[in-house]
Each structure stands twice: as C-alpha cells, then as structure tokens.
Scaffold this motif. Sequence first.
Motif, short mmCIF file in Angstrom:
data_model
loop_
_atom_site.label_atom_id
_atom_site.label_comp_id
_atom_site.label_asym_id
_atom_site.label_seq_id
_atom_site.Cartn_x
_atom_site.Cartn_y
_atom_site.Cartn_z
N VAL A 290 -88.11 7.64 29.08
CA VAL A 290 -88.59 9.03 29.18
C VAL A 290 -87.42 9.86 29.72
CG1 VAL A 290 -90.31 10.61 30.11
CG2 VAL A 290 -90.91 8.21 29.76
N ALA A 291 -86.77 10.59 28.85
CA ALA A 291 -85.60 11.38 29.24
C ALA A 291 -86.02 12.59 30.09
CB ALA A 291 -84.84 11.84 28.01
N GLY A 292 -85.09 13.10 30.87
CA GLY A 292 -85.38 14.27 31.67
C GLY A 292 -85.81 15.46 30.84
N ASP A 293 -85.18 15.61 29.66
CA ASP A 293 -85.55 16.76 28.81
C ASP A 293 -86.95 16.58 28.21
OD1 ASP A 293 -84.97 15.70 25.82
OD2 ASP A 293 -83.38 15.02 27.14
N ASP A 294 -87.43 15.33 28.08
CA ASP A 294 -88.81 15.12 27.65
C ASP A 294 -89.78 15.71 28.67
OD1 ASP A 294 -87.98 13.64 25.40
OD2 ASP A 294 -88.00 11.77 26.53
N VAL A 295 -89.49 15.49 29.95
CA VAL A 295 -90.34 16.02 31.02
C VAL A 295 -90.24 17.54 31.06
CG1 VAL A 295 -90.83 15.98 33.49
CG2 VAL A 295 -90.01 13.89 32.36
N PHE A 296 -89.03 18.07 30.98
CA PHE A 296 -88.86 19.53 30.99
C PHE A 296 -89.60 20.17 29.81
CE2 PHE A 296 -84.71 20.38 33.55
CZ PHE A 296 -85.23 19.67 34.62
N ASP A 297 -89.48 19.57 28.63
CA ASP A 297 -90.13 20.13 27.45
C ASP A 297 -91.65 20.12 27.60
OD1 ASP A 297 -87.68 20.58 26.31
OD2 ASP A 297 -87.80 18.95 24.85
N ALA A 298 -92.20 19.01 28.11
CA ALA A 298 -93.65 18.94 28.31
C ALA A 298 -94.11 19.98 29.32
CB ALA A 298 -94.04 17.53 28.76
N LEU A 299 -93.35 20.16 30.40
CA LEU A 299 -93.69 21.17 31.40
C LEU A 299 -93.68 22.57 30.80
CD1 LEU A 299 -91.68 19.82 34.47
CD2 LEU A 299 -94.17 20.08 34.36
N MET A 300 -92.65 22.87 29.99
CA MET A 300 -92.57 24.21 29.40
C MET A 300 -93.72 24.48 28.45
SD MET A 300 -90.71 26.91 29.64
CE MET A 300 -91.97 28.16 29.34
N LEU A 301 -94.15 23.46 27.72
CA LEU A 301 -95.29 23.63 26.82
C LEU A 301 -96.58 23.88 27.61
CD1 LEU A 301 -94.50 20.88 24.17
CD2 LEU A 301 -94.24 23.34 23.91
N ALA A 302 -96.74 23.18 28.74
CA ALA A 302 -97.93 23.42 29.57
C ALA A 302 -97.89 24.83 30.16
CB ALA A 302 -98.00 22.38 30.69
N VAL A 303 -96.71 25.26 30.61
CA VAL A 303 -96.54 26.63 31.11
C VAL A 303 -96.96 27.64 30.04
CG1 VAL A 303 -94.81 28.36 31.73
CG2 VAL A 303 -94.74 26.11 32.80
#
Length: 237
Positions: free
Chosen positions: A189-202
């Motif tokens: 699970v790459a860091g950008d995977d987490v960032f991308d998921a967070l941005m989509l939830a935002v």
Amino acid sequence: MKFVGVDGCKAGWCAAWVEDDRWGVGVYPLFADLWAEHRDARSVLVDIPIGLADDANRTAEKLLRERLGPRRNSVFNTPAREALHARSKAAAKAINRKASGKSLSEQSLGIMKKIAEVDSFLTAHPEAVEKMFESHPELCFAMAAGHPLAYPKRDVPGVVERYEILQRFVPDVRGLLDRVREYHSASKVAGDDVFDALMLAVSGRQGAGRLHSLPEPVERDANGLPMAVWYAEFDKQ
C-alpha cells in the motif's frame, strides 16, 4: 453520514472514510469486502473506471485530460469491454486496437483485473451503483487547490503539495498513514494510495448531494452503467 474514498493498491483496495468528523482507513483484499463494511455510506468515490464502452472511447477521459493539463498523463485509457477478459496482454491489445484503433498502455493493462473486479461486482450488485462514483484523485486535488498540481504525485515536491492540501481537510494525515503502515508495507500500500483515498473521501463529503460529472449529462454503457468521472466544487481559498 459516511463518505468513502477508494484507491486500488497491490494489497487490494485502500479505503479512507469520514463519518461525523471521525476519520478511518483500511485495506480490503476484495472489493466485495469493502462494500460489505461500507454499504451504509452516502457515497463511495472510486479511482477505477466504471462503465465500459464497446469501442473503448469514453468522453470522460477526453474531458478529464483537458481539465488536468500538465497532469493529463495520469489518465489511462479505459479498455473496451471485450478486451477486459482477454487471455493475455497481447490479446487485450489486439482486441482493443480492433475496437477503437488504439492499443493499451502498460498502465491500462496493469489495472485490468481491478476494472473487471468492479465491473463484475456492480453487475451482480445493482443496488451499489447509486452509491458508487468513478472519480480521479488528480482532478479532486486540482479542484481543492484551484488549479492542476505542479508536480507528479511520487516526486518529493508532489508529496508535499498533496499533503498540504489534505491537511486543510483531514486532522491527522500522518496518523492515518501510520495506521496503514502498522499492517501493510509501502510495497503493498503506497503512500500515494492512502493520499488518493483520503482526497476522494474529502471530495465525497465536500460534494454531498451535489457532485458534478464529466461529461454532463452522464453517458451510459451497454449494461446501463454510468461512464463519467465525478468531482466536487471547492470554495476558493
């Protein structure tokens, strides 16, 4: 209300969610596992193509590239439906070329299994379609920033750029990333995977009840699935 963002990763699916200002993150081996836990969400924004054109030509990709400008290379061509279940990469390229006149990039080929997984899931669970929205993190980041981002997401300046945007909306970005790291390495699970998921939830929360689509009105494929990329408008900073 709960709002969920989802990005594909090597371990399966990375999800981030917010409910009553409480944030969470998790990783699910199968898309069905994710839905089982989050079927109560108001919306689920997913960074994966939903809806497949028989000729592989979706207006959504064209409009998305126009919006992203310098980040247009982050948009991969969506395969024709027939190419999705080809027995090999070479066969998938040949089928797609016959359908659309275009081959498939390695990036597109790399997410074919995930596209097929979501397509099969939505076909089997029509009740999920009204809550599932195809989205794109780069578009969501751009909408939050007020302009397309300057750097690729894996470059150090790009990581900083995206982290600073997320901090405006998510109280503890670092803590959520650390929570994922307790169970999953960066190779899964790459860091950008987490960032991308967070941005989509935002974006899901920001656009609650008023998401916009590219194109508008929405196109639909032969199975009735929407072929559109959804996003929220953000107040100018």
